[in-house]
Design an enzyme around this catalytic site. Structure first.
Site, mmCIF file in Angstrom:
data_model
loop_
_atom_site.group_PDB
_atom_site.id
_atom_site.type_symbol
_atom_site.label_atom_id
_atom_site.label_comp_id
_atom_site.label_asym_id
_atom_site.label_seq_id
_atom_site.Cartn_x
_atom_site.Cartn_y
_atom_site.Cartn_z
ATOM 1 N N SER A 3 -10.144 -0.131 7.138
ATOM 2 C CA SER A 3 -9.518 0.031 5.822
ATOM 3 C C SER A 3 -8.863 -1.205 5.238
ATOM 4 C CB SER A 3 -8.484 1.166 5.867
ATOM 5 O OG SER A 3 -9.136 2.409 5.814
ATOM 6 N N SER A 16 -9.810 2.232 3.001
ATOM 7 C CA SER A 16 -8.897 2.962 2.156
ATOM 8 C C SER A 16 -7.897 2.104 1.382
ATOM 9 C CB SER A 16 -8.100 3.937 3.020
ATOM 10 O OG SER A 16 -7.241 3.234 3.897
ATOM 11 N N LYS A 52 0.867 -1.180 0.000
ATOM 12 C CA LYS A 52 0.000 0.000 0.000
ATOM 13 C C LYS A 52 0.904 1.231 0.000
ATOM 14 C CE LYS A 52 -3.857 2.124 2.604
ATOM 15 N NZ LYS A 52 -4.764 1.974 3.766
#
Lengths: 483, 489, 95
Positions: free
Chosen positions: B175, B151, B76
Site C-alpha cells: 500500500s 491503499s 494518511k
C-alpha cells in the site's frame, strides 16, 4: 443403580495487580463507571496492548504452588465473539501455549481423607466489563472498568467426585492464591468465580457421561448446592430413561435449581488464533527459580509444621492453615501464650463461633490475637477458670478491653485461697445432709460421679470463681473424711 | 514553491528564501483549488497548519529548529490525529475524532513538520486502487481516468500532484510501494517494527507498517528518520537504534550485489514495464553494481497466503467497530443483534465486509488448519527464500507492480484480479522485510516503479542505492501532467 | 465454486454483518473466487514447517505494573453514540 458424579472446575481468579493486564488503567474495585477504562480498554482504534509483568509473576507463582509445569514460552490468542462488555470483539487469552501446564494438588476432606486433583492447565486472560440491567429507557448500561483486569483461569481435570470434594478443591485454590498474595480471593466481589462441569455415570463405568456446564457460581455454599442439585437432576433424567443435553446452565440460588441458558445456546465458533499485536512471552530458568525462592510457606507445608512444631492434630493443623491470616493469627496466639493446643482449641471453638455469628472474617475479628493470647495466659496461670474465661472472651468481643481489664473490672479473679474454699465446702456439706448420706452409702466406684453435685454447688456458691482443681481436691478429702 | 522537494524546503527555510507560513499557505491554496478534481485529501486543517507554520518560523528564527521544522506534510487518514477527524476512509469512522495522536504523528510533530491534513485511502487500507474509500476514488495525477493505486492512493497522488512534498502512508501488502509506483513517487515500507503502530488503525497487525511517500529517496530518508523509533506502547516495535538515513545516501554503491529474482519477471508482467525495470538494472550495472540472478521459489504463493492471513487478522481487528463506544451506529436498532448486524453492515463497504467474511471463514472450526495454519507455514517458506537470497546479495530488485496504473473501475468487479496487482509487493510484508519503490521510467505515459527489497533493518543501504540511481537519472523529476497544468494556472 | 448461501449466512452471523437477501448470492460467488485463489496453498508440502505468526523472531517485552492512565471518561464518551450516567448504552442485554 449406584451413580458416580464427575466434576471438573474452571475457576477464574482476579489477580491483585495495580494496573490491567494490557493497559496502565487502575484495577481498583468500586470506582465510578468507566473512569478506569482507558483508550486501550475501550478498544479505541489504533491502540495496542502491552502485557503487565506482575501478572506473569503472579501466574508463575501460582503454577509453582500447584507443582505445575511453567510455560517457558506462552502465547496470547484472540477468542472472537461479540458482546457489549467485550470492547475489542475478542478476548485476549491463552490456549495452545498457556503460562501454567499440568500440575497436581492434594485436597483434604472432612472425614480426614485426602485425594489428588490434577490441574489440566492455567492461563492468563483479560476480564470483561459489566452489563448493568437497571432500566435506562429499556436499554442496558455498559461499565468497562473491569475490562482488561488480569485473570488466571484454572482448569482442573474431571477428578472430583462429589460436591464436597469440589468445595474442598475450591477452598484449597482459595487458600493458595491468598497465601501467595496474588488475589484477594473475595468471591462476593467476583475476585474468584467458578464454572462447574458436571456429569454422572454408573459406578464402574469408564466413559464419562454427557456434561453440563454451570456458569458463574460465586460462593462455596452455592457451588456445593448447585453441583448437588445438578447431579440429582441428571440422575433423575437418566433413571427415567432420558438423556442429558450438553449445554450451559445457570444456578438459581433462590429456587435451588439449575436452568438452561438459552441465550448462550447459539453454537459459538470462537476462531482462536495467535494475537498478532503480542509476541511470545519467554521466561528464563533464572527468573522462574528466583520466584520459586520467593514462594511463601504454603498451606500444606504450614499444616505439617503446625502438627510437628505445635503438636496439633492433622485436622486442627489443616483447619488453621486454610487461610494465611488465620494461620498468622494462630501463630501469634500460640507464641504469645506459649500454649498452642489451647490456642487451637479456642480458635476453633469460641473464636470460630463468634466470627460465624457475626459474619466476620478472621481479619475483622473483634478479639485480636494478642487479646486471645492474654486470655489463655490467665487460664494457664490459674487466674481464671476455663468457664470464666468464656465470659471474659465474650466481654472482649464486646470491646471491654483485654483479659486483664475485664477480669479486674468484673471481679472475675479465681478464688484460690484455701481457707475461703474450705469454708464454702464446709457450708455446702453442712447444707446437703441427704447427698452426703447417699455418698457415704454408695459403692466406691460410683462416688467420683457423685462428687459432681458438690463441685457444682461449691462453684455456684463461688459464682464460678473458685479454682476447680482446688475444689476437687479439698472436697474429696473432706468427703472421704466423713466415710 | 510547490515543486520543491523536502530537502530543498529545508534549505530554503534556513536560508530565509521563504517562510514556513508562506509555503504552507501556498500549498493550502493549491489543495483548495485543485484537490476537488483529484480528491486526494479527506480533511484539510488549514488553521492548525498555519498555526504550526507560524510557530515553526519562530523556532527557525531562534535557530533551534529540528530538521523538518516548518516542512509541510500530510498524514494518511489511518493515523490518529488528536482533535482531527480520522476516518480510515470509512463511513464507520466518518465522525471519529480521536483524543490522542499516533506515534508517527507525534514523531513528525516533534521533528517540526507542519501537517496540512489527512489524505484519502482505501477503506481500512483494503484495496489497491483507492476505489474502496467512502470518500470516493482518488484520481491519478498522470491521467485522471486512471487509479493512483492503493491503499495509500491519497498520499501518493497528493505528492505526485505537488500538493504536498511528502506524506505518511502505510503498507500491509504493498500500500505504500504500489501507489508510489503508479504515481511516479518514491515510497518506503520499513522493516516490520521500525515504525510504531500505536495510533495507526490496524488492518492486519503482523503485516502493517507505516512509512513515507515523497518525490525523492533523499526526502524519504529525512521523513523515515523522523518517523522511525522504538515505542513502548507497541509490543512489536523494535528497540534498535535509528540511524540518520540521509547520512549514507552518498555512499559508494560499486560492488553492490543486486539479486534479481527470476520469478518477478514471469508471465503477467507488462512487457513495457519489464523493459523499464531491465533498463534500471542496466543503469545500476553502469554505476558499478553487480547483478545476480536469484530464485524466490515460493513467490507464487505469496498472494494466496496473504489473502488468508490479512483477512484473518482483519476480521478480529475490525470487530471493535460495533456501534457501542464510537463510530457509526445504525438508526433505531431493534435489539442488540440488530445493532451489531446493521451498524457493521451499513458502516463497512463491500470490500471490507468481504475480507472480514473471508477471515472468519479461514479461522472457523474445521478450516483453521487448511487455511490459516497452512498460510502461516507458507509464510515461513517465503521468508526462508529471502533469508537464503540475502546470503548472496545485498538487495533484491524487480518491478513493484505488474502493470502501470489501470483505469478507474477496470478491476472493481474482479477482486482477485485486483489482488494480483500486489503480487510483487506482498512477500516483503509476509517476511517483514523493508522494501521501497522508486520511479524508473514510463509505459504508455504512465510511471513504472522499480522495487528494492532490503535485508532486515537495511533501509539505509536501500535508500543509498535509490539515491544513487536518482543522481544518475531524472525519472523522479518527471512531473505529472496534472501538477504541470495546474502549476501553469 | 461459489460459497453456498447457508455458509455465507453463518459467516455473516459470526462476523455480525448484515447481508441483504439480494446480495447473498453475489457475496457467495465472490467469496468463492477468493477461496479458489487461496486454495493454491494446498499445492505445497509444508509438513514440519513451523507456522509463522510474526515476521521477526522477537519476544515480548513486559510492562512494569503501574497505573499510568488518568480518567478520560468525558473525552471518550463524547465519541459515544449513546451514553448516560457514565455508562455506554446498548439495547437490552439478555442473559
Amino acid at each position: 443403580m449406584e451413580w458416580e458424579v464427575v466434576i471438573g472446575l474452571e475457576v477464574h481468579v482476579q489477580l491483585a495487580t495495580e494496573s490491567k493486564l494490557f493497559s496502565g488503567a487502575s484495577t481498583r474495585f468500586g470506582a465510578a463507571p468507566n473512569t478506569q477504562a482507558c483508550a486501550i480498554d475501550l478498544a479505541m482504534p489504533g491502540t495496542l496492548p502491552v502485557p503487565n509483568k506482575e501478572a506473569f509473576r503472579h501466574a508463575v507463582m501460582f503454577g509453582l504452588a500447584m507443582n505445575a509445569e511453567i510455560g517457558r514460552r506462552s502465547v496470547f490468542e484472540r477468542k472472537n465473539y461479540f458482546y457489549p462488555d467485550l470492547p475489542k470483539g475478542y478476548q485476549t487469552t491463552q490456549l495452545a501455549e498457556p503460562i501454567v501446564g499440568p500440575g497436581e494438588i492434594e485436597i483434604h476432606l472432612e472425614d480426614g481423607s485426602s485425594r489428588k486433583v490434577r490441574l489440566h492447565h492455567a492461563h492468563l486472560e483479560e476480564d470483561a466489563g459489566k452489563s448493568l440491567h437497571e432500566d435506562f429507557h429499556g436499554m442496558s448500561g455498559i461499565d468497562l472498568n473491569r475490562a482488561g483486569t488480569p485473570l488466571i483461569e484454572i482448569v482442573s481435570e474431571p477428578d472430583l467426585r462429589s460436591a464436597a470434594e469440589a468445595v474442598a478443591y475450591l477452598k484449597k485454590l482459595h487458600s493458595i492464591v491468598t497465601y501467595l498474595g496474588i488475589s484477594d480471593g473475595d468471591m462476593s466481589q467476583g475476585s474468584m468465580r467458578c464454572d462447574a462441569n458436571v456429569s454422572v455415570r454408573l459406578k464402574g463405568e469408564k466413559e464419562l457421561g454427557t456434561r453440563t456446564e454451570i456458569k458463574n457460581v460465586n460462593s462455596f455454599r452455592f457451588v456445593e448446592r448447585a453441583i448437588k442439585v445438578e447431579a440429582e437432576r441428571q440422575i433423575d433424567l437418566l433413571e427415567d430413561g432420558g438423556t442429558v443435553t450438553q449445554e450451559t446452565r445457570l444456578y438459581d440460588a433462590d429456587k435451588n435449581e439449575t436452568r438452561s441458558m438459552r441465550s448462550k445456546e447459539v453454537a459459538n465458533d470462537y476462531r482462536y488464533f495467535p494475537c498478532p499485536d503480542l509476541l511470545p512471552v519467554e521466561l528464563s530458568e533464572d527468573y522462574i527459580e528466583q520466584l520459586r525462592g520467593e514462594l511463601p510457606e504454603l498451606p500444606d507445608a504450614k499444616s505439617a509444621r503446625f502438627a510437628s512444631e505445635y503438636g496439633l492434630s492433622a485436622y486442627d493443623a489443616d483447619q488453621l492453615t486454610q487461610e494465611r491470616v488465620l494461620a498468622d493469627y494462630f501463630e501469634t496466639v500460640a507464641g504469645k501464650s506459649g500454649e498452642p493446643k489451647l490456642a487451637a482449641n479456642w480458635m476453633m471453638g469460641e473464636l470460630a463461633a463468634l466470627l460465624n455469628r457475626e459474619e466476620k472474617s478472621i481479619d475483622q475479628s473483634p478479639v485480636s490475637a494478642e487479646q486471645l493470647a492474654g486470655l489463655i495466659a490467665r487460664i494457664v496461670d490459674g487466674t481464671i477458670s476455663s468457664k470464666i474465661a468464656k465470659q471474659v472472651f465474650e466481654a472482649m468481643a464486646n470491646g471491654e478491653g483485654d483479659a486483664d481489664t475485664v477480669i479486674e473490672q468484673r471481679g472475675l479473679k479465681q478464688v484460690s485461697d484455701t481457707g475461703a474454699i474450705e469454708q464454702m465446702i464446709d457450708e455446702v456439706i453442712a447444707g446437703s445432709a441427704k447427698q452426703v448420706e447417699n455418698y457415704r452409702n454408695a459403692d466406691e466406684a460410683k462416688r467420683p460421679k457423685m462428687m459432681g453435685y458438690f463441685v457444682g454447688q461449691v462453684m455456684k456458691a463461688s459464682k464460678g470463681q473458685a479454682n476447680p482443681q482446688m475444689i476437687n481436691k479439698i472436697l474429696k478429702d473432706k468427703l472421704d473424711a466423713l466415710l | 514553491m510547490h515543486q520543491l522537494t523536502i530537502a530543498e524546503i529545508i534549505r530554503g527555510l534556513r536560508e530565509r528564501e521563504f517562510s514556513s507560513v508562506e509555503i504552507t499557505r501556498q500549498l493550502l491554496t493549491r489543495i483548495e483549488q485543485l484537490d476537488g478534481d483529484l480528491n486526494s485529501f479527506i480533511t484539510t486543517t488549514p488553521e492548525q497548519a498555519l498555526q504550526q507554520a507560524g510557530a515553526a518560523d519562530q523556532r527557525l528564527a531562534a535557530g533551534d529548529a529540528p530538521l523538518l521544522c516548518g516542512v509541510p506534510i500530510a498524514h494518511k487518514d489511518i493515523f490518529c490525529t488528536h482533535g482531527v477527524r480520522t476516518s480510515c476512509g470509512s463511513k464507520m469512522l466518518d465522525n471519529f475524532v480521536p483524543p490522542y495522536d499516533a506515534h508517527v504523528v507525534e514523531q513528525l510533530q516533534a521533528a517540526g513538520a507542519v501537517s496540512l491534513g489527512k489524505t484519502n485511502m482505501d477503506e481500512f487500507a483494503m484495496g489497491s486502487s483507492n476505489e474502496t474509500s467512502f470518500y470516493g476514488p482518488v484520481k491519478n495525477p498522470w491521467n485522471p481516468e486512471h487509479v493512483p493505486g492503493g491503499s495509500s492512493g491519497g498520499s501518493a497522488a497528493a505528492v505526485a500532484a505537488q500538493l504536498v512534498p511528502g506524506a505518511t502512508a502505510t503498507d500491509t501488502g504493498g500500500s505504500i510501494r504500489q501507489p508510489a509506483a503508479l504515481t511516479g513517487t518514491t515510497g518506503l515500507k520499513p522493516t516490520y517494527g521500525r515504525v510504531s503502530r500505536w495510533g495507526m488503525i490496524a488492518f492486519a497487525s503482523s503485516l502493517d507498517q507505516g512509512g513515507p511517500i515523497a518525490r525523492t529517496a533523499e526526502d524519504v530518508a529525512h521523513l523515515l528518520t523522523a518517523m522511525a523509533g522504538h515505542d513502548r506502547r507497541d509490543s512489536t516495535s523494535l528497540d534498535r537504534p535509528v540511524p540518520d538515513f540521509a547520512a549514507s545516501l552518498n555512499d559508494d554503491i560499486r560492488g553492490l550485489r543486486i539479486g534479481v529474482p527470476k520469478e518477478y519477471f514471469s508471465e503477467g508482467l507488462n512487457a513495457e514495464a519489464a523493459a523499464r525495470v531491465q533498463d534500471a538494472l542496466k543503469e545500476y550495472e553502469r554505476l558499478g553494481a553487480q547483478l545476480v540472478e536469484i530464485s524466490l521459489p515460493h513467490t507464487h504463493l505469496a498472494v494466496p497466503a496473504y489473502y488468508v492471513i490479512a483477512p484473518a487478522e482483519a476480521s478480529a481487528n475490525l470487530s471493535r467497530f460495533d456501534g457501542v463506544r464510537y463510530g457509526y451506529r445504525c438508526e433505531n436498532p431493534a435489539d442488540l443483534r440488530d445493532l451489531y448486524m446493521r451498524s457493521r453492515g451499513e458502516g463497512f463497504g463491500e470490500e471490507v465486509k468481504r475480507r472480514i467474511l473471508v477471515g472468519a471463514y479461514a479461522l472457523s472450526a474445521g478450516y483453521y488448519d487448511a487455511y490459516y495454519n497452512k498460510a502461516q507455514q507458507v509464510r515461513r517458506l517465503i521468508k526462508q527464500d529471502f533469508v537464503q537470497a540475502f546470503e548472496q546479495v545485498d538487495v533484491v530488485m524487480g518491478p513493484t507492480a505488474p502493470n502501470p496504473a489501470f483505469r478507474l473501475n477496470e478491476k472493481t468487479d474482479d477482486p482477485v484480479a485486483m489482488y494480483l496487482e500486489d503480487i510483487y509487493t506482498i512477500s516483503a510484508n509476509l517476511a517483514g522485510l523493508p522494501a521501497m519503490s522508486l520511479p524508473c521510467g514510463q509505459a504508455g505515459g504512465l510511471p513504472v516503479g522499480l522495487q528494492i527489497i532490503g535485508n532486515y533493518l537495511d533501509e539505509g543501504r536501500m535508500l543509498n542505492a535509490a539515491h544513487q540511481f536518482q543522481q544518475a537519472t531524472d525519472w523522479h523529476r518527471a512531473t505529472a501532467p496534472f501538477a504541470q497544468a495546474a502549476g501553469e494556472q | 465454486m461459489a460459497v453456498d448461501k447457508q455458509t455465507v449466512e453463518q459467516l455473516a452471523e459470526l462476523a455480525r454483518i448484515a447481508i441483504s437477501e439480494e446480495t447473498v448470492d453475489e457475496v457467495g460467488k465472490r467469496l468463492g473466487n477468493v477461496l479458489q485463489l487461496v486454495d493454491q496453498l494446498q499445492s505445497v508440502h509444508t509438513e514440519g514447517v513451523a507456522p509463522m505468526a510474526h515476521p521477526l523472531d522477537e519476544v515480548q517485552v513486559l510492562r512494569p505494573d503501574a497505573v499510568t492512565e488518568p480518567d478520560q471518561r468525558e473525552a471518550f464518551q463524547e465519541l459515544a453514540p449513546q451514553a448516560e450516567q457514565g455508562l455506554y448504552l446498548v439495547p437490552k442485554v439478555i442473559d
